[in-house]
Each structure stands twice: as structure tokens, then as C-alpha cells.
Motif scaffolding. Structure first.
Motif, PDB file in Angstrom:
ATOM      1  N   THR A 177      -5.671  -1.846  -5.720  1.00 34.82           N
ATOM      2  CA  THR A 177      -4.381  -1.391  -6.232  1.00 34.82           C
ATOM      3  C   THR A 177      -3.703  -0.470  -5.228  1.00 34.82           C
ATOM      4  O   THR A 177      -4.354   0.124  -4.361  1.00 34.82           O
ATOM      5  CB  THR A 177      -4.572  -0.622  -7.554  1.00 34.82           C
ATOM      6  N   VAL A 178      -2.411  -0.349  -5.356  1.00 37.23           N
ATOM      7  CA  VAL A 178      -1.654   0.566  -4.507  1.00 37.23           C
ATOM      8  C   VAL A 178      -2.099   2.002  -4.757  1.00 37.23           C
ATOM      9  O   VAL A 178      -2.125   2.833  -3.840  1.00 37.23           O
ATOM     10  CB  VAL A 178      -0.142   0.400  -4.769  1.00 37.23           C
ATOM     11  N   GLN A 179      -2.468   2.301  -5.983  1.00 38.06           N
ATOM     12  CA  GLN A 179      -2.908   3.665  -6.289  1.00 38.06           C
ATOM     13  C   GLN A 179      -4.118   4.058  -5.466  1.00 38.06           C
ATOM     14  O   GLN A 179      -4.225   5.182  -4.978  1.00 38.06           O
ATOM     15  CB  GLN A 179      -3.230   3.782  -7.783  1.00 38.06           C
ATOM     16  N   VAL A 180      -5.062   3.141  -5.294  1.00 37.35           N
ATOM     17  CA  VAL A 180      -6.247   3.420  -4.475  1.00 37.35           C
ATOM     18  C   VAL A 180      -5.850   3.584  -3.016  1.00 37.35           C
ATOM     19  O   VAL A 180      -6.291   4.513  -2.329  1.00 37.35           O
ATOM     20  CB  VAL A 180      -7.288   2.296  -4.645  1.00 37.35           C
ATOM     21  N   LEU A 181      -4.998   2.693  -2.529  1.00 42.44           N
ATOM     22  CA  LEU A 181      -4.645   2.713  -1.112  1.00 42.44           C
ATOM     23  C   LEU A 181      -3.825   3.939  -0.737  1.00 42.44           C
ATOM     24  O   LEU A 181      -3.824   4.351   0.433  1.00 42.44           O
ATOM     25  CB  LEU A 181      -3.873   1.444  -0.761  1.00 42.44           C
ATOM     26  N   THR A 182      -3.118   4.518  -1.687  1.00 39.43           N
ATOM     27  CA  THR A 182      -2.248   5.672  -1.388  1.00 39.43           C
ATOM     28  C   THR A 182      -2.810   6.979  -1.934  1.00 39.43           C
ATOM     29  O   THR A 182      -2.111   7.984  -1.982  1.00 39.43           O
ATOM     30  CB  THR A 182      -0.851   5.434  -1.981  1.00 39.43           C
ATOM     31  N   ARG A 183      -4.074   6.956  -2.322  1.00 33.37           N
ATOM     32  CA  ARG A 183      -4.655   8.164  -2.928  1.00 33.37           C
ATOM     33  C   ARG A 183      -4.844   9.280  -1.913  1.00 33.37           C
ATOM     34  O   ARG A 183      -4.692  10.450  -2.217  1.00 33.37           O
ATOM     35  CB  ARG A 183      -5.993   7.795  -3.578  1.00 33.37           C
ATOM     36  N   HIS A 184      -5.201   8.946  -0.689  1.00 33.98           N
ATOM     37  CA  HIS A 184      -5.424   9.923   0.378  1.00 33.98           C
ATOM     38  C   HIS A 184      -4.344   9.761   1.434  1.00 33.98           C
ATOM     39  O   HIS A 184      -3.757   8.687   1.587  1.00 33.98           O
ATOM     40  CB  HIS A 184      -6.816   9.752   0.999  1.00 33.98           C
ATOM     41  N   ASP A 185      -4.147  10.825   2.194  1.00 34.36           N
ATOM     42  CA  ASP A 185      -3.136  10.797   3.252  1.00 34.36           C
ATOM     43  C   ASP A 185      -3.719  10.114   4.484  1.00 34.36           C
ATOM     44  O   ASP A 185      -4.249  10.756   5.396  1.00 34.36           O
ATOM     45  CB  ASP A 185      -2.679  12.222   3.572  1.00 34.36           C
ATOM     46  N   THR A 186      -3.667   8.798   4.490  1.00 35.02           N
ATOM     47  CA  THR A 186      -4.239   7.998   5.567  1.00 35.02           C
ATOM     48  C   THR A 186      -3.190   7.022   6.077  1.00 35.02           C
ATOM     49  O   THR A 186      -2.059   6.976   5.582  1.00 35.02           O
ATOM     50  CB  THR A 186      -5.466   7.224   5.066  1.00 35.02           C
ATOM     51  N   MET A 187      -3.577   6.207   7.033  1.00 34.97           N
ATOM     52  CA  MET A 187      -2.681   5.189   7.529  1.00 34.97           C
ATOM     53  C   MET A 187      -2.406   4.133   6.455  1.00 34.97           C
ATOM     54  O   MET A 187      -1.321   3.547   6.402  1.00 34.97           O
ATOM     55  CB  MET A 187      -3.269   4.517   8.769  1.00 34.97           C
ATOM     56  N   LEU A 188      -3.369   3.885   5.579  1.00 34.81           N
ATOM     57  CA  LEU A 188      -3.150   2.941   4.491  1.00 34.81           C
ATOM     58  C   LEU A 188      -2.065   3.450   3.540  1.00 34.81           C
ATOM     59  O   LEU A 188      -1.265   2.658   3.021  1.00 34.81           O
ATOM     60  CB  LEU A 188      -4.460   2.709   3.734  1.00 34.81           C
ATOM     61  N   LYS A 189      -2.029   4.751   3.312  1.00 33.18           N
ATOM     62  CA  LYS A 189      -0.971   5.300   2.464  1.00 33.18           C
ATOM     63  C   LYS A 189       0.392   5.093   3.122  1.00 33.18           C
ATOM     64  O   LYS A 189       1.379   4.758   2.446  1.00 33.18           O
ATOM     65  CB  LYS A 189      -1.220   6.784   2.214  1.00 33.18           C
ATOM     66  N   GLY A 224     -14.689  -2.940   2.582  1.00 35.30           N
ATOM     67  CA  GLY A 224     -15.097  -2.668   1.210  1.00 35.30           C
ATOM     68  C   GLY A 224     -15.663  -1.276   1.054  1.00 35.30           C
ATOM     69  O   GLY A 224     -15.413  -0.586   0.044  1.00 35.30           O
ATOM     70  N   THR A 225     -16.433  -0.819   2.042  1.00 37.09           N
ATOM     71  CA  THR A 225     -16.962   0.549   2.012  1.00 37.09           C
ATOM     72  C   THR A 225     -15.834   1.563   2.083  1.00 37.09           C
ATOM     73  O   THR A 225     -15.871   2.609   1.419  1.00 37.09           O
ATOM     74  CB  THR A 225     -17.938   0.749   3.183  1.00 37.09           C
ATOM     75  N   ILE A 226     -14.811   1.265   2.871  1.00 39.79           N
ATOM     76  CA  ILE A 226     -13.663   2.173   2.982  1.00 39.79           C
ATOM     77  C   ILE A 226     -12.916   2.260   1.650  1.00 39.79           C
ATOM     78  O   ILE A 226     -12.528   3.354   1.207  1.00 39.79           O
ATOM     79  CB  ILE A 226     -12.742   1.707   4.119  1.00 39.79           C
ATOM     80  N   LEU A 227     -12.752   1.122   0.966  1.00 41.14           N
ATOM     81  CA  LEU A 227     -12.111   1.152  -0.343  1.00 41.14           C
ATOM     82  C   LEU A 227     -12.921   1.976  -1.341  1.00 41.14           C
ATOM     83  O   LEU A 227     -12.361   2.734  -2.140  1.00 41.14           O
ATOM     84  CB  LEU A 227     -11.928  -0.274  -0.865  1.00 41.14           C
ATOM     85  N   ASN A 228     -14.242   1.836  -1.287  1.00 42.83           N
ATOM     86  CA  ASN A 228     -15.080   2.625  -2.194  1.00 42.83           C
ATOM     87  C   ASN A 228     -14.939   4.125  -1.926  1.00 42.83           C
ATOM     88  O   ASN A 228     -14.949   4.934  -2.855  1.00 42.83           O
ATOM     89  CB  ASN A 228     -16.541   2.205  -2.061  1.00 42.83           C
ATOM     90  N   TYR A 229     -14.809   4.489  -0.658  1.00 42.74           N
ATOM     91  CA  TYR A 229     -14.612   5.907  -0.347  1.00 42.74           C
ATOM     92  C   TYR A 229     -13.263   6.393  -0.881  1.00 42.74           C
ATOM     93  O   TYR A 229     -13.157   7.510  -1.407  1.00 42.74           O
ATOM     94  CB  TYR A 229     -14.707   6.150   1.155  1.00 42.74           C
ATOM     95  N   LEU A 230     -12.229   5.572  -0.740  1.00 42.19           N
ATOM     96  CA  LEU A 230     -10.912   5.971  -1.248  1.00 42.19           C
ATOM     97  C   LEU A 230     -10.932   6.132  -2.769  1.00 42.19           C
ATOM     98  O   LEU A 230     -10.201   6.956  -3.322  1.00 42.19           O
ATOM     99  CB  LEU A 230      -9.865   4.930  -0.847  1.00 42.19           C
TER     100      LEU A 230
END
Length: 314
Positions: free
Chosen positions: A46-58, A85-91
């Protein structure tokens, strides 16, 4: 499928139209799924996961950066998808179980640096440092600093002991031309033996003794043999110290101490068999046997040789 799970699939590259570049407006999608193609591996999140932290994905999924999509609407990220997948789990959870192998941790850290996920980078660096500290040396060589320390090391060791004493500071006489080379050969042989037999023999170094180069061999807490590698020679009215390298003798004594690898546990059958013979023997024979057992085999190479190269009549 639940809200934050991901599905990974490997795609085969196929020829087709070039991907489109567009601005992704994540705010309108909220918690809806987005489809990601990371180096051929497919993920749902989800976009919520990808934008949860201040990263390049956000930055990518908040509309600040343009993203690439294919004709089916998959958002393309040109990175290896092995650890995504590990990166998504961390986010999602702010923590993950890191891989066990150093190489995989390094790979994950490289991806975390690319996506600017500093917390995950710090976790990887800490794990790599811990694994580095857990490495044990192949062979540890104690260095004697006092006679009492030497005595404790030898008495407490359950393995045979080989000690090399070398003290180059003993400069009472000048050294012969080959002495320095032979001293180095003794040290090199000690290093080779310690690497070869480190699991079976305790090797220790002594740099405070009086001898210039001397090997000592111990078994079950007592000295068995000694090989002293120095001698005094006379040359043109002056004494010189000669260091020798009796390699064959050192090898022989090292192999001999391997006979004393038996743990210090009494063998009941052996004690029973030997107790009869001891009871029949006289006290004098017992004393003689005790002296023989405690005798140290000393192989000194110290030979005092003299020669005079002056002509007769002078």
C-alpha cells in the motif's frame, strides 16, 4: 489477501512497448494496493507503507518524483528484487530478522542505502560488527610475562605444551653470520607447528628467559625434553654466539609430546594391572622408576669448540 502482505513472482523479460513515465499521486489511493515490479519480482503493498518513513520510496509515491509504469500498470523499480520484501517488512514493523550470512546482510544494506532507509542501514552495520567480533582466531599463542604465569599455564593445560624461548637482546657476545637467519627459522618453524597442531598442543612463547633460543616440551604438567639451539664458538681470539636450527630434532620432540594427549583421568583397569607389580617390587626399584619418570631429556646443541688460525712460530 490481507492489507500489507506482498506477493513475489519472477518475471521473464519480454519484448514490448517502452514503459511510460508519469507522476504518481499516492494521496488519492490511500491504503489501496499498488503493484511494484522490482527487477522482475512482483510485490503488492500500500501507499501508506511506502510513505510511512522519510525515504526515497516516500518521495516516489507522494508525487515528488516521477515513476515508470508498464502497459499493465506495474510500477517499475530498476533494482534487484531479492531483498525488497525484507525492506517492505522493515517499513511496516520498524524491525526485521536479518539474514544469517554476512554477504546477504551486505546486500541488504546496499539496498537500504539506495532507498535511503537509515534505520535499516544502522541495523545492518551493527549486525556486521557483531559477527566480526564473534570471529575466533585459528590459533592463540600466549606470551609468557613471568615464571609464575608459565607455571600456571603448563599445570592447567590438558594438552601437551611446546614452548619457544627466544631473547635476541642477549648480546654478551657477537653473533655468527648465520645466527640471525637461524633464529628466524626457529621462529618460523614454531609458527608452522602451532598452526598445524593448535588443536592438540598448547604453544607458548617466552621472551623473558636467559637463553637466546631454546625449545621446551611438556606432557601432563612436567618437562619431557629440551632443545637448546645456541652454542659458543671461538674465532680469532674472540667468542661468538652461534644459533643453530636443529629442525629434525624439533619435529621429533613435537611428535613425541603428542603421546601425552591422554586426559588426566585414571584408567581403572590399568591401575589394577599395575598395582600387583608395584606391590611385588622393592622400594629401591620404585625409587629408581620414579627418578626415571622425572628425568628430562635435554638435547643441548651447546658445543664449545676452539680453533686457532694463526701460523706456527707466532
Amino acid at each position: 489477501m490481507s492489507g500489507d502482505t506482498c506477493l513475489t513472482t519472477t518475471l521473464c523479460p519480454a519484448a514490448g512497448p517502452k514503459p511510460k513515465t508519469c507522476s504518481f499521486k499516492g494521496g488519492s489511493l490511500g491504503n489501496k494496493y499498488v503493484r511494484l515490479n522490482v527487477g522482475g519480482s512482483l510485490y503488492y503493498t500500500t501507499v501508506q507503507v511506502l510513505t510511512r518513513h522519510d525515504t526515497m520510496l516516500k518521495a516516489m509515491f507522494s508525487g515528488r518524483m516521477e515513476v515508470l509504469t508498464d502497459k499493465e500498470g506495474w510500477i517499475l523499480i530498476d533494482r534487484c528484487g531479492k531483498h525488497f520484501g525484507t525492506i517492505l517488512n522493515y517499513l511496516r514493523d520498524d524491525t526485521i530478522a536479518l539474514p544469517k550470512h554476512r554477504q546477504e546482510i551486505k546486500e541488504l544494506m546496499a539496498e537500504a542505502k539506495y532507498y535511503l532507509i537509515q534505520g535499516l542501514v544502522d541495523m545492518c552495520q551493527a549486525a556486521l560488527q557483531d559477527k566480526k567480533d564473534l570471529y575466533e582466531p585459528v590459533c592463540s599463542i600466549p606470551i609468557i610475562t613471568s615464571p609464575k604465569e608459565e607455571e600456571k599455564l603448563i599445570e592447567s593445560s590438558m594438552k601437551p605444551v611446546v614452548k619457544l624461548l627466544y631473547n635476541r637482546s642477549n648480546n654478551k657476545y657477537s653473533y655468527t653470520s648465520n645466527s640471525d637467519d637461524n633464529l628466524l627459522k626457529n621462529i618460523e618453524l614454531f609458527d608452522k607447528l602451532s598452526l598445524r597442531f593448535n588443536g592438540r598442543v598448547l604453544f607458548i612463547k617466552d621472551v623473558i628467559g636467559d637463553e637466546i633460543c631454546c625449545w621446551s616440551f611438556y606432557g601432563q604438567g612436567r618437562k619431557l625434553a629440551e632443545v637448546c639451539c645456541t652454542s659458543i664458538v671461538y674465532a680469532t681470539e674472540k667468542k661468538q654466539t652461534k644459533v643453530e636450527f636443529p629442525e629434525a630434532r624439533i619435529y621429533e620432540e613435537t611428535l613425541n609430546v603428542l603421546l601425552y594427549e591422554t586426559p588426566r583421568v585414571p584408567d581403572n583397569s590399568l591401575l589394577e594391572a599395575t598395582s600387583r607389580s608395584r606391590s611385588q617390587a622393592s622400594h629401591s626399584e620404585d625409587d629408581e622408576g620414579f627418578e626415571l619418570r622425572d628425568r628430562v631429556r635435554r638435547i643441548h646443541v651447546k658445543r664449545y669448540s676452539t680453533y686457532d688460525d694463526r701460523q706456527l712460530g707466532h
